[in-house]
Design a protein around this motif. Structure first.
Motif, PDB file in Angstrom:
ATOM      1  N   SER A  66       0.831  -1.195   0.000  1.00 59.12           N
ATOM      2  CA  SER A  66       0.000   0.000   0.000  1.00 59.12           C
ATOM      3  C   SER A  66       0.870   1.250   0.000  1.00 59.12           C
ATOM      4  O   SER A  66       1.960   1.266   0.558  1.00 59.12           O
ATOM      5  CB  SER A  66      -0.894  -0.003   1.241  1.00 59.12           C
ATOM      6  N   ILE A  67       0.386   2.276  -0.660  1.00 55.51           N
ATOM      7  CA  ILE A  67       1.132   3.527  -0.761  1.00 55.51           C
ATOM      8  C   ILE A  67       1.007   4.288   0.558  1.00 55.51           C
ATOM      9  O   ILE A  67      -0.087   4.670   0.952  1.00 55.51           O
ATOM     10  CB  ILE A  67       0.606   4.378  -1.925  1.00 55.51           C
ATOM     11  N   LYS A  68       2.119   4.470   1.218  1.00 53.68           N
ATOM     12  CA  LYS A  68       2.143   5.178   2.499  1.00 53.68           C
ATOM     13  C   LYS A  68       2.561   6.625   2.272  1.00 53.68           C
ATOM     14  O   LYS A  68       3.366   6.903   1.388  1.00 53.68           O
ATOM     15  CB  LYS A  68       3.142   4.525   3.459  1.00 53.68           C
ATOM     16  N   PRO A  69       2.053   7.549   3.064  1.00 54.34           N
ATOM     17  CA  PRO A  69       2.510   8.931   2.925  1.00 54.34           C
ATOM     18  C   PRO A  69       3.988   9.046   3.297  1.00 54.34           C
ATOM     19  O   PRO A  69       4.461   8.380   4.214  1.00 54.34           O
ATOM     20  CB  PRO A  69       1.638   9.711   3.903  1.00 54.34           C
ATOM     21  N   ARG A  70       4.703   9.857   2.546  1.00 56.14           N
ATOM     22  CA  ARG A  70       6.137  10.016   2.814  1.00 56.14           C
ATOM     23  C   ARG A  70       6.357  11.026   3.938  1.00 56.14           C
ATOM     24  O   ARG A  70       5.559  11.930   4.153  1.00 56.14           O
ATOM     25  CB  ARG A  70       6.849  10.477   1.551  1.00 56.14           C
ATOM     26  N   ASP A  71       7.455  10.854   4.617  1.00 55.00           N
ATOM     27  CA  ASP A  71       7.807  11.737   5.721  1.00 55.00           C
ATOM     28  C   ASP A  71       8.633  12.901   5.181  1.00 55.00           C
ATOM     29  O   ASP A  71       9.725  12.709   4.647  1.00 55.00           O
ATOM     30  CB  ASP A  71       8.615  10.952   6.762  1.00 55.00           C
ATOM     31  N   PHE A  72       8.088  14.109   5.289  1.00 54.73           N
ATOM     32  CA  PHE A  72       8.801  15.301   4.839  1.00 54.73           C
ATOM     33  C   PHE A  72       9.173  16.191   6.025  1.00 54.73           C
ATOM     34  O   PHE A  72       9.203  17.408   5.920  1.00 54.73           O
ATOM     35  CB  PHE A  72       7.958  16.088   3.824  1.00 54.73           C
TER      36      PHE A  72
END
Length: 159
Positions: free
Chosen positions: A145-151
């Motif tokens: 699953s596509i996880k939100p990236r940490d910015f």
């Protein structure tokens, strides 16, 4: 005195089965809406479905899945979140019995979605609810699953 044909307990009166309207509660809720009735239309769509946390209930009491594909009847593209308040019904394309949602959660699958479109008569806004998912178990998951990236840090400086 009992009048034949008027009392349902007398042998002279036929007992007629009443058909039940499964959407009666929605029509009752919408009665104040100038007599308009919400539109409920079944649909079938093919594409990919992201089942990130599909086995968990969200804060609105729904199971949710992200879908991207096309409507099989109209051919129009679809990309949206679909929800269901019902128990999850997930099948594999070659399996006769339902699959435990915990086995497929957190992955992206090719799928066929059977669902219902609810159209609000006042706003003409559509909501898509899935009733059943049929996953391509033979082909396997496409990816995690596509996880939100940490910015939290500058990605250009992270080398």
């Amino acid at each position: 005195m009992i009048i034949p044909g008027k009392n349902p307990n007398t042998p002279a009166s036929p007992i007629e089965a009443k058909t039940q309207d499964p959407f009666a509660h929605l029509r009752e809720q919408d009665k104040d809406n100038k007599g308009s009735v919400p539109s409920l239309i079944p649909f079938e769509a093919s594409g990919t479905v992201d089942l990130d946390k599909v086995d968990e209930v969200n804060k609105f009491g729904n199971h949710s899945a992200r879908f991207k594909g096309t409507n099989n009847e109209t051919g129009e593209p679809m990309e949206m979140w679909m929800n269901t308040k019902k128990d999850l019904v997930i099948y594999g394309n070659t399996l006769p019995d339902p699959i435990d949602p915990k086995q497929v959660t957190g992955k992206v699958w090719h799928a066929i979605v059977y669902g219902t479109v609810y159209t609000n008569p006042e706003t003409n806004r559509k909501k898509f609810y899935f009733d059943c998912l049929v996953l391509d178990i033979e082909g396997g998951p496409l990816q995690q699953s596509i996880k939100p990236r940490d910015f939290s840090k500058n990605p250009l400086l992270e080398q």
